[in-house]
Scaffold this active site. Structure first.
Site, PDB file in Angstrom:
ATOM      1  CB  SER A 286      -0.810  -0.272   1.169  1.00 41.67           C
ATOM      2  OG  SER A 286      -0.110  -0.143   2.162  1.00 41.67           O
ATOM      3  CG  ASP A 287       1.551   6.557  -0.979  1.00 38.25           C
ATOM      4  OD1 ASP A 287       1.507   6.127  -1.845  1.00 38.25           O
ATOM      5  OD2 ASP A 287       2.503   5.944  -0.533  1.00 38.25           O
ATOM      6  CD1 TRP A 288       1.748   7.150   5.608  1.00 43.50           C
ATOM      7  CD2 TRP A 288       4.588   6.844   5.428  1.00 43.50           C
ATOM      8  NE1 TRP A 288       2.512   7.770   7.126  1.00 43.50           N
ATOM      9  CE2 TRP A 288       3.526   7.505   6.972  1.00 43.50           C
ATOM     10  CE3 TRP A 288       4.835   6.173   5.113  1.00 43.50           C
ATOM     11  CZ2 TRP A 288       4.977   7.431   7.721  1.00 43.50           C
ATOM     12  CZ3 TRP A 288       6.257   6.580   6.048  1.00 43.50           C
ATOM     13  CH2 TRP A 288       6.416   6.970   7.652  1.00 43.50           C
ATOM     14  CB  ALA A 289      -1.215   5.442   6.342  1.00 43.93           C
ATOM     15  CB  SER A 290      -2.831   4.135   0.291  1.00 34.80           C
ATOM     16  OG  SER A 290      -2.612   2.747   0.638  1.00 34.80           O
TER      17      SER A 290
END
Ligand code: GLC
Length: 755
Positions: A286-290
């Site tokens: 995932s992207d950062w905390a996505s």
């Protein structure tokens, strides 16, 4: 007991002791050369250990280094980002291997976007070079430098097609065209990964952000991205298909929400398109905390549902947020997620760790960094790529190149800014390595010929107190070289600008420079197309340099003094102003296309003109229908003549290949490179096709007076398109084909695909 022996023992003995225990075989664990080792590990892993592999943390999440080490020791972490230093990484790796129960190595991620310590032009600038081999070489160098400090995974290439220069992350992309983004994807993945990912000087690539992130409404980062399937398949997905074909080890999901579903929870795009149709077999992060942000999107009620949705959609590893760690075991117990999904995710992650050779060689040779970082050969490549990324937009009366010995007033807030010239996403770049334009001018042209007065301390500076120095510098000089643009922080993530203009008092600075009656050469360092409509009339020559990186100075000095000749071409359309956005070359014709003679300028409208008496066509009354500079545009110190387009046949079957040739002559006085572009247009199809599509290009060097014939082939892989359901189709009918200098010109021929 050595680590290798311990692991061998586990892999060998445990299945015997426990018999062929029938652990649930992970579904669709890819049939790869490590399938057995992966299966053996999966059989021994507890659910907690499996979930740990699916979690990537930042050291900042822990109160202390010891707390981080304890978490590794307790099998709570599978990956770490933003940790560097060979000794530091080796120590963390040692703990993972020698002190955790199964000794599974960590994968260490980092944003190595356009160089690690040697910084290359921003990716938008790299795309402007249209030089695939040089882009690949830059990524290979970045991999060596990053690997030497313990990084084995980069979050690049970013291949988000975008048509919006307001969007700050256009700086990280390869611009508006799917073919150029595909070129950068291929080049960077081959560069980062080499042909053997277990080579200790290669790192795993990460194609990002899957998918459609660059379509953010209003250019505002993280904003929603309404994308009809027809455009998803023909515009935003092709670079990811290319990335998979290039062997990308990982893919990162995006922050944006596509037609109501967050990209990070988009099961169809991930499991159907990326996995099944494209055959991606690495792992998805995932992207950062996505994942957690799906709550904020209003898609997940809470972290538990977000974890369930992301895992079901096919996200293997969670970056930064902790929804997997906090919820997957309970979701499994409640039957809301399947163990096979978890096994599959872990298998994908372990597959990449095996490919990287981390089980055999997890440690980095701590002596490497000293000999690799900012190696002179690396800087040489950085200089060459910076030179080839610069686009000459204007050169009245051949103002450029300057003769050595010319007295130059070097002005502007980016003329001597070693940090700003590096551009966005340079976590490990060091401004002390930078060679600025001032440095290079003094070195090449002498300090007595270089009268430096920045005029403004930084790009947003509103103070004009430095302008008197500028006037004095110009008074002592023959020409003015103004290095203007944006500080690096004004582009990149979350750096959207609603207005495309030079910040601060830079326009006033250029007005002052132009008022002195001496030639003005404007060099723009920026992360996006910006600020030219209001200023380009003030300059006799314009070089668009993006953010050129560590070697900005030598590259620009070489170009300005003629040691090298500009060859870059625009990877993105330059609008006249934000009111034209979106404006791009591959637009559809519309039913009422504007042409030079059927549109009317606002100033030419008669008072009380009758409603329909004016040109009812696809244009703006104030800006018309053409951009400031079109896609593919770029001048040279030389000039080129295109002639004699020929086509192998005017009618072909779908299965046949067409050859298109033309002659390109260097009609100028400089040996120069020309990027010859091949465009097509499908004149009528079951879905309307764009007025032009870039299908290939060749960058050729020509001596003065030299002619070369360029040959292109076209076949069904070029002549079709994707229907909204993703089916690729080539339809019979008439086509135009151009061999062109840029997207608005060229020699044209016609052909037909027969039934
Ligand atoms: C950021 C970016 C992504 C980057 C990641 C790790 O928010 O969106 O491109 O790789 O976080 O820094």
């Amino acid at each position: 007991m050595t680590r290798v022996f311990k692991l061998a023992l586990i892999l060998l003995i445990v299945p015997i002791i426990f018999g062929a225990c029938k652990a649930e075989k992970a579904a669709s664990v890819h049939d790869n050369q490590y399938a057995n080792e992966i299966q053996n590990l999966l059989r021994q892993m507890t659910i907690e250990e499996k979930i740990a592999q699916m979690s990537q943390v930042d050291p900042g999440f822990y109160q202390s280094a010891d707390a981080l080490k304890e978490a590794i020791r307790n099998d709570e972490i599978g990956s770490i980002l933003n940790v560097t230093g060979a000794e530091n990484v080796n120590e963390l790796q040692r703990i993972a291997i020698e002190e955790s129960r199964l000794g599974i190595p960590l994968i260490i991620g980092r944003d190595v976007i356009h160089g690690f310590r040697t910084i290359f032009p921003i990716p938008l600038g790299m795309a402007a070079s249209w030089n695939e081999e040089l882009v690949r070489e830059s990524a290979a160098i970045a991999a060596k430098e990053a690997a030497s400090v313990g990084i084995n995974w980069t979050f690049a290439p970013m291949i988000d097609v975008t048509r919006d220069p307001r969007w700050g992350r256009i700086a990280e992309s390869a611009g508006e065209d799917p073919l150029l983004n595909s070129m950068v994807a291929r080049a960077m993945i081959h560069g980062f990964q080499g042909d053997d990912l277990s080579n200790p000087l290669t790192i795993a690539a990460c194609a990002k952000h899957f998918v459609g992130y660059g379509a953010a409404e209003g250019g505002r980062d993280y904003n929603n991205t309404p994308i009809p399937d027809y455009y998803l398949h023909n515009l935003f997905l092709p670079p990811f298909r290319e990335a998979v074909n290039a062997g990308a080890a990982t893919v990162m999901t995006a922050f944006n929400e596509i037609n109501g579903i967050p990209a990070t929870g988009h099961k169809h795009n991930i499991r159907q398109i990326l996995r099944k149709e494209y055959g991606f077999n690495g792992f998805i992060v995932s992207d950062w905390a996505s994942i957690e942000e799906m709550i904020v999107h209003g898609y997940s009620a809470d972290g538990k549902q977000a974890a369930q949705q992301a895992l079901e959609a096919g996200v293997d590893m969670e970056m930064a947020s902790r929804t997997y760690t906090d919820n997957l075991k309970q979701l499994l117990d409640e039957g809301k997620v399947k163990m096979e999904w978890i096994d599959e995710a872990v298998a994908n992650i372990l597959y990449v760790k095996f490919q990287l050779g981390l089980f055999e060689n997890p440690y980095v040779d701590v002596s490497l960094a000293d000999s690799l970082l900012v190696h002179p050969q690396h800087l040489e490549v950085a200089k060459k790529l910076a030179e080839e990324s610069v686009v000459l937009l204007k050169n009245e009366q051949n103002t450029l190149p300057l003769k050595k010995g010319t007295k130059v007033a070097l002005i502007g807030p980016l003329a001597h800014q070693p940090y700003e010239q590096l551009g966005t996403w340079i976590f490990d770049g060091d401004e002390n390595d930078s060679q600025t334009v001032l440095d290079a001018f003094i070195e090449f042209n002498g300090s007595n010929n270089t009268h430096f007065a920045e005029g403004l301390k930084y790009s947003r500076d509103q103070s004009t107190t430095g302008f008197s120095d500028v006037s004095r510098a110009i008074a002592q000089s023959d020409v003015v070289v103004a290095i203007v643009g944006e500080e690096s922080i004004l582009s990149g993530e979350a750096k959207t600008l609603a207005e495309l203009k030079l910040p601060g008092k830079q326009e006033e600075l250029l007005v002052l420079a132009a008022s002195k009656g001496k030639p003005v050469i404007m060099v723009v360092m920026a992360g996006r197309p910006t600020g030219l409509l209001q200023t380009q009339h003030l300059a006799d020559a314009i070089l668009y340099a993006w953010h050129p990186g560590t070697m900005a100075g030598p590259a620009l000095a070489n170009l300005i003094f003629g040691n090298s000749v500009p060859s870059g071409k625009l990877p993105v359309t330059f609008p006249k102003g934000e009111g034209q956005i979106p404006i791009y070359y591959a637009h559809n014709m519309s039913g009422r296309p504007a042409t030079a003679d059927n549109w009317v300028h606002i100033d030419d409208i008669p008072v009380q003109a009758v409603q329909h008496s004016l040109g009812n066509t696809n244009h703006s009354l104030d800006y018309g229908f053409t951009p400031l500079y079109p896609f593919g545009y770029g001048l040279s110190y030389s000039s080129f003549e295109y002639s004699n387009i020929e086509i192998s046949d005017n009618q072909i079957q779908v299965s046949e290949t067409l050859t298109v040739t033309a002659t390109i002559k260097n009609t100028g006085e400089y040996t120069a490179n020309e990027i010859v572009q091949l465009y097509i247009r499908d004149l009528s199809a079951s879905y309307v096709r764009p007025v032009r599509e870039l299908k290939n290009y060749q960058k050729i060097e020509l001596q003065p007076g030299e002619s070369k014939q360029v040959n292109f082939t076209l076949d069904k892989s070029d002549l079709g398109f994707y229907k909204p359901d993703g089916t690729y189709i080539v339809e019979p009918g008439k086509f135009n084909v151009w061999i062109a200098e840029h997207a608005e010109t060229g020699l044209m021929a016609e052909f037909e695909i027969s039934e």
